[in-house]
Design a protein around this motif. Sequence first.
Motif, short mmCIF file in Angstrom:
data_model
loop_
_atom_site.label_atom_id
_atom_site.label_comp_id
_atom_site.label_asym_id
_atom_site.label_seq_id
_atom_site.Cartn_x
_atom_site.Cartn_y
_atom_site.Cartn_z
N PRO A 150 48.22 -14.48 -15.92
CA PRO A 150 49.53 -13.86 -15.65
C PRO A 150 49.83 -13.67 -14.16
N TRP A 151 48.79 -13.57 -13.33
CA TRP A 151 49.02 -13.29 -11.91
C TRP A 151 48.36 -14.34 -11.03
N ALA A 152 48.98 -14.61 -9.89
CA ALA A 152 48.44 -15.56 -8.92
C ALA A 152 48.90 -15.15 -7.53
N GLU A 153 48.34 -15.83 -6.52
CA GLU A 153 48.69 -15.54 -5.13
C GLU A 153 49.47 -16.67 -4.47
N ALA A 154 49.37 -17.87 -5.02
CA ALA A 154 50.00 -19.02 -4.39
C ALA A 154 50.35 -20.06 -5.43
N ALA B 194 45.06 -17.88 -3.27
CA ALA B 194 45.49 -18.52 -2.03
C ALA B 194 44.46 -19.55 -1.58
N ALA B 195 43.19 -19.22 -1.73
CA ALA B 195 42.14 -20.14 -1.30
C ALA B 195 42.13 -21.41 -2.14
N ASP B 196 42.26 -21.27 -3.46
CA ASP B 196 42.23 -22.44 -4.33
C ASP B 196 43.43 -23.35 -4.06
N VAL B 197 44.61 -22.75 -3.95
CA VAL B 197 45.82 -23.55 -3.76
C VAL B 197 45.82 -24.20 -2.38
N ALA B 198 45.17 -23.57 -1.39
CA ALA B 198 45.12 -24.14 -0.04
C ALA B 198 44.43 -25.50 -0.02
N ARG B 199 43.61 -25.77 -1.02
CA ARG B 199 42.94 -27.08 -1.09
C ARG B 199 43.94 -28.21 -1.33
N ARG B 200 45.15 -27.86 -1.75
CA ARG B 200 46.19 -28.86 -1.98
C ARG B 200 47.01 -29.15 -0.72
N LYS B 201 46.62 -28.56 0.37
CA LYS B 201 47.35 -28.76 1.63
C LYS B 201 46.96 -30.10 2.25
N GLY B 202 47.99 -30.87 2.63
CA GLY B 202 47.78 -32.12 3.34
C GLY B 202 48.46 -32.07 4.69
N ALA C 279 42.24 -35.60 -4.79
CA ALA C 279 43.24 -34.75 -5.41
C ALA C 279 44.56 -34.88 -4.66
N PRO C 280 45.70 -34.94 -5.37
CA PRO C 280 46.99 -35.06 -4.68
C PRO C 280 47.29 -33.82 -3.85
N THR C 281 48.00 -34.02 -2.77
CA THR C 281 48.37 -32.90 -1.89
C THR C 281 49.82 -32.51 -2.16
N ALA C 282 50.14 -31.27 -1.81
CA ALA C 282 51.44 -30.68 -2.13
C ALA C 282 52.49 -31.02 -1.08
N ASP C 283 53.75 -31.03 -1.52
CA ASP C 283 54.87 -31.08 -0.59
C ASP C 283 55.13 -29.69 0.00
N LEU C 284 54.93 -28.68 -0.84
CA LEU C 284 55.24 -27.30 -0.46
C LEU C 284 54.22 -26.36 -1.08
N ILE C 285 53.76 -25.40 -0.32
CA ILE C 285 52.89 -24.33 -0.83
C ILE C 285 53.54 -23.00 -0.50
N LEU C 286 53.73 -22.17 -1.52
CA LEU C 286 54.16 -20.79 -1.34
C LEU C 286 52.92 -19.93 -1.50
N THR C 287 52.59 -19.15 -0.46
CA THR C 287 51.34 -18.40 -0.48
C THR C 287 51.56 -16.96 -0.04
N GLY D 237 58.86 -31.86 -7.07
CA GLY D 237 59.65 -30.99 -7.91
C GLY D 237 58.91 -30.32 -9.04
N LYS D 238 57.59 -30.56 -9.14
CA LYS D 238 56.79 -29.95 -10.20
C LYS D 238 55.66 -29.13 -9.61
N ILE D 239 55.15 -28.23 -10.45
CA ILE D 239 54.06 -27.37 -10.01
C ILE D 239 52.76 -28.15 -10.05
N LEU D 240 52.08 -28.17 -8.92
CA LEU D 240 50.82 -28.89 -8.80
C LEU D 240 49.63 -27.98 -9.09
N ALA D 241 49.71 -26.75 -8.63
CA ALA D 241 48.62 -25.80 -8.83
C ALA D 241 49.14 -24.38 -8.69
N VAL D 242 48.52 -23.46 -9.42
CA VAL D 242 48.82 -22.03 -9.34
C VAL D 242 47.49 -21.30 -9.34
#
Length: 576
Positions: free
Chosen positions: A51-55, A69-77, A31-39, A61-66
């Motif tokens: 409608p709601w998310a944590e990260a 916090a735990a799910d989006v953290a998997r996109r961390k490289g 799976a591709p990893t993110a440039d930036l994660i807001l959590t 420049g595009k959204i990879l995952a929403v």
Amino acid sequence: MNRTTPRLPKTRLLLAGAALLAIGAAPAPTAPTADLILTNARIYTVETGQPWAEAVAIKDGKILAVGSAADVARRKGTATRVVDLGGRFVMPAFGDAHAHPIFGGMSHARCSLHAGKTLDDYRRIIADCVAKTPGTGTIFGSGWNQSLFPPKGIPNKELLDSVSKDRALIFESDGHTLWVNSKALELAKITRDTPDPKNGTIDRDASGEPVGALEESAMALVEPLVPPPTAKDLEGAITYTVTLFNSLGITSWHDASVEWDKGGTSKALDAYKAVKDRGALTAHTVMDLHWNNDRGLDQMPDIVKLSARAREIGLTANGVKFFIDGVIPQQTAAMLAPYEGTDVKGATQITPDALAAAVAQLDARNMQSHFHAIGDAGVRQALDAVESARRSGGAHDTRPMISHMNVIDPADQPRFGKLDVTAIFQPLWACNEAYMDLAIERIGPKRATYIYPSGSVLRFGGRLAYGADWSVASANPMEGIEVALTRVAPEGDRPPLGAGERITLAQALRAYTLNVAYVNHLDKQTGSLAPGKSADIIVLDRNLFETPVRQIHSTKVLLTLFQGREVFGKLQPLGR
């Protein structure tokens, strides 16, 4: 009879697996990893299914995952930047479905009356502009408030004459009225004997003498006195608007009227290209080309040519703006019944047949129609034109839109949903204030119940998109959201204007985000937070869903991202 997939013997499964290993079956893709994660945020996505998310994770420049916090953290490289927002409120960046970026930027660059609250303020500001501008040329500006000129909102030349009788002074209000002094009238050769032009009015006193106000097409009589903007002026106006809008959390807009010259050229389009080419157009921009009511279908080839040129240079000008009528206080808005105490109904500036023919041709070309309509007769004429085009040419995904609609007759309120026409309201206007007093006096108490019926349009299945009509009004979405929910002016103490037309916060946020993207034909690219969409995101200083409704206007934007890039505010020290 029920059927099930037959089970393979265990030995055959083992042999099949061994065969796959033997031929070197490809491993599962990484799976591709993110440039930036807001959590660690309260994220409102404007997506119905989530409608709601944590990260949120961003890449290129595009959204990879929403999600959580735990799910989006998997996109961390190893190279991912992670910013903890400490529980702050996050949502899609705002859009504006009706703005005048060039006019607005220019109005603030020239002699701006926007900060004036009284006639004495105007006199002081104008005198200062005259003093700072040597020579004998025209002083031009905008931003005066019609409510300061009761009972009809018509200004007089005497105040301007008290500042200067030697230089032409010309000031615009809302695109429909100019306030001028005696010198401007003299230089333009406007006298008591000058006839009113078609679709225009020279306001006069009882003796027939011009009082210093020019309505609608009569404004063109003094146009030669106003120095035309240079290319640098136009580019500066756009840049000013970009900076202001980004600071308010706005990263997309619909320019509601781009001027162009006969032959298919546009200095405004050239200015947009110049700003874009140097990377300063940090907003999704869609433009309408101005329909000239004095011409007919002969202008269509020029419009098509301009639209094509816009595409070639990476811009979008696939819409056409029609001005159907004027405004209510001066009785130039087209009404179904006469204004109170008169036999005047106002008039449309384009005939129904001419409008229907133009809309049908645009529809056949998959081009968008955008209508300025303020009176209930103007609104009906716009809806009739769309309906006629649909009957003659079938359904096209042109997404027609009508702006302003100060009054919509109850019979026409359901037609927005039936015809799939988006209602573009300016929510900040829908409250009891001085200008509204002028309007209600003109149309009377019965029609006053039909003023800005946003709630009714929604209940009948219609769609709302919000635009401020900046610089006629404040571009701040927070102020508009509060009025949409309360129908009371921010910090105002007057009763609500049509309390039954209030809408919910979720509806208002959608009207400022995803529905703006829809009318811009960009709802697949922006307007909500979902994987694959542009990372157009804002961080606010409070959670709008937990803020007392009368305090929403005080909300501040802390950070604006456009395509994942900071265009207002900084992630640090925001996320420590």
